[in-house]
Enzyme design. Structure first.
Site, PDB file in Angstrom:
ATOM      1  N   GLY A  12       0.802  -1.220   0.000  1.00 35.77           N
ATOM      2  CA  GLY A  12       0.000   0.000   0.000  1.00 35.77           C
ATOM      3  C   GLY A  12       0.837   1.272   0.000  1.00 35.77           C
ATOM      4  CG  ASN A  13       4.900   1.120   1.453  1.00 36.25           C
ATOM      5  OD1 ASN A  13       4.502   0.121   0.856  1.00 36.25           O
ATOM      6  ND2 ASN A  13       6.148   1.265   1.828  1.00 36.25           N
ATOM      7  CE  LYS A 129      -8.780  -6.697   3.575  1.00 32.35           C
ATOM      8  NZ  LYS A 129      -7.405  -6.901   4.003  1.00 32.35           N
ATOM      9  CE  LYS A 214      -0.687  -5.490  -1.020  1.00 40.59           C
ATOM     10  NZ  LYS A 214       0.481  -6.394  -0.923  1.00 40.59           N
ATOM     11  CE  LYS A 276       2.988  -7.553   2.960  1.00 42.40           C
ATOM     12  NZ  LYS A 276       1.553  -7.532   3.259  1.00 42.40           N
TER      13      LYS A 276
END
Length: 315
Positions: A12-13, A129, A214, A276
């Site tokens: 996101g960053n 979510k 994602k 991740k």
């Protein structure tokens, strides 16, 4: 030797830094793309995926604020498509600009991506979510009177937020198109925000009011296009065990079996580093010779060159 295929999953960053204006976000993307071009210059065939959390949240809020009989609010799957188009355009525009500066003659294409899920996924029974703005309890009651299918949960004393399902991806509907573009030397931007969740019913494709992680979507895409490397970019240079404790240790190069052992120990935060690591492990296990790399955006090139980052391999 054939060019290696790499899927680069942006955190996101990489898009939102500072305020949420289009100008500020495009400035952040300019810095992001300058890092990605360094990897592309090495000769990799690149597919870029990205998050969309703040952006789709803003779109959803705009839809809610403008809702009326004349301009009814769009559903979440459509808002997801809007965010993919917007961010894809920003990335594509900036990528084209920087490729030309570097004298790299590659084309760029952004693909609005649908990600298939299983309608029998247990996640459909447990929306978890959080999306969109915070509401008071009174506001929530009023909204639920109008639409009792929308579910809200209290969020750590900060107010109430809508929660939606987050099923696992089982297929990427556009993966063959993405493979064709790669074969024709395109850089592809795809699966933004985890893609638009859809399922099949009687030969129809139906959008889901949900959000796909994602990293899991990026992993599924990497499998389907037969990528060699899945590079997951986040806010830290390495994955750590005993994170934020005196015995904190950075992981450099580990096997997927070691990573699985650490996952079982609960070393990685749920909703943060765990997906991740899990995505990287799934990718490595899917075919011998595949490699998962997790690092920060500014260390992406060094990680690909083997100088830093956490690398997860078969053995």
């Amino acid at each position: 030797m054939k060019e290696q295929k790499i899927v680069i999953a942006l955190g996101g960053n990489a898009i939102q830094a500072g305020d949420g204006s289009a100008q500020a976000q495009q400035k952040a993307i300019e810095k992001t793309v300058s890092q990605l071009v360094k990897i592309i210059k090495l000769g990799y065939q690149a597919v870029i995926t990205h998050g969309n959390g703040p952006q789709v949240g803003n779109i959803l809020l705009q839809q809610i604020k403008a809702h009326s009989k004349q301009t009814p609010a769009m559903p979440l799957d459509t808002c997801g498509a809007m965010s993919q188009g917007m961010i894809g355009y920003w990335l594509e525009k900036q990528m084209n600009t920087q490729l030309r500066k570097e004298g790299i003659s590659k084309e760029v294409a952004a693909i609005v991506t649908q990600v298939e899920v299983d309608p029998k996924d247990p996640a459909f029974n447990n929306p978890t979510k959080p999306i969109g703005p915070f509401y008071s309890e009174e506001e929530v009651k009023k909204i639920m009177e109008e639409d009792d299918e929308i579910i809200f949960k209290e969020d750590a004393g900060r107010g109430w937020r809508r929660v939606v399902v987050s099923p696992k991806p089982i297929n990427i509907l556009e993966y063959k198109s993405i493979k064709t573009l790669i074969q024709n030397d395109y850089i592809v931007i795809a699966a933004g925000g985890g893609g638009i969740p859809v399922y099949r019913h009687n030969d129809r494709i139906i959008g889901v009011e949900g959000v796909i992680d994602k990293d899991f979507a990026s992993e599924k895409l990497a499998e389907l296009i037969d990528a060699d490397i899945l590079l997951i970019l986040t806010e830290v240079e390495n994955v750590y065990i005993h994170f934020n404790k005196p015995e904190q240790k950075a992981l450099k190069e580990i096997s997927f079996r070691e990573a699985e052992k650490y996952m079982k120990q609960g070393q990685f935060a749920q909703g943060s580093m765990l997906p991740k690591v899990e995505a990287a492990v799934n990718f490595v296990k899917s075919k011998p010779g595949r490699k998962g790399v997790i690092t920060s955006l500014d260390k992406a090139l060094d990680a690909i060159l083997g100088k830093t980052g956490t690398v997860i391999k078969t053995e």
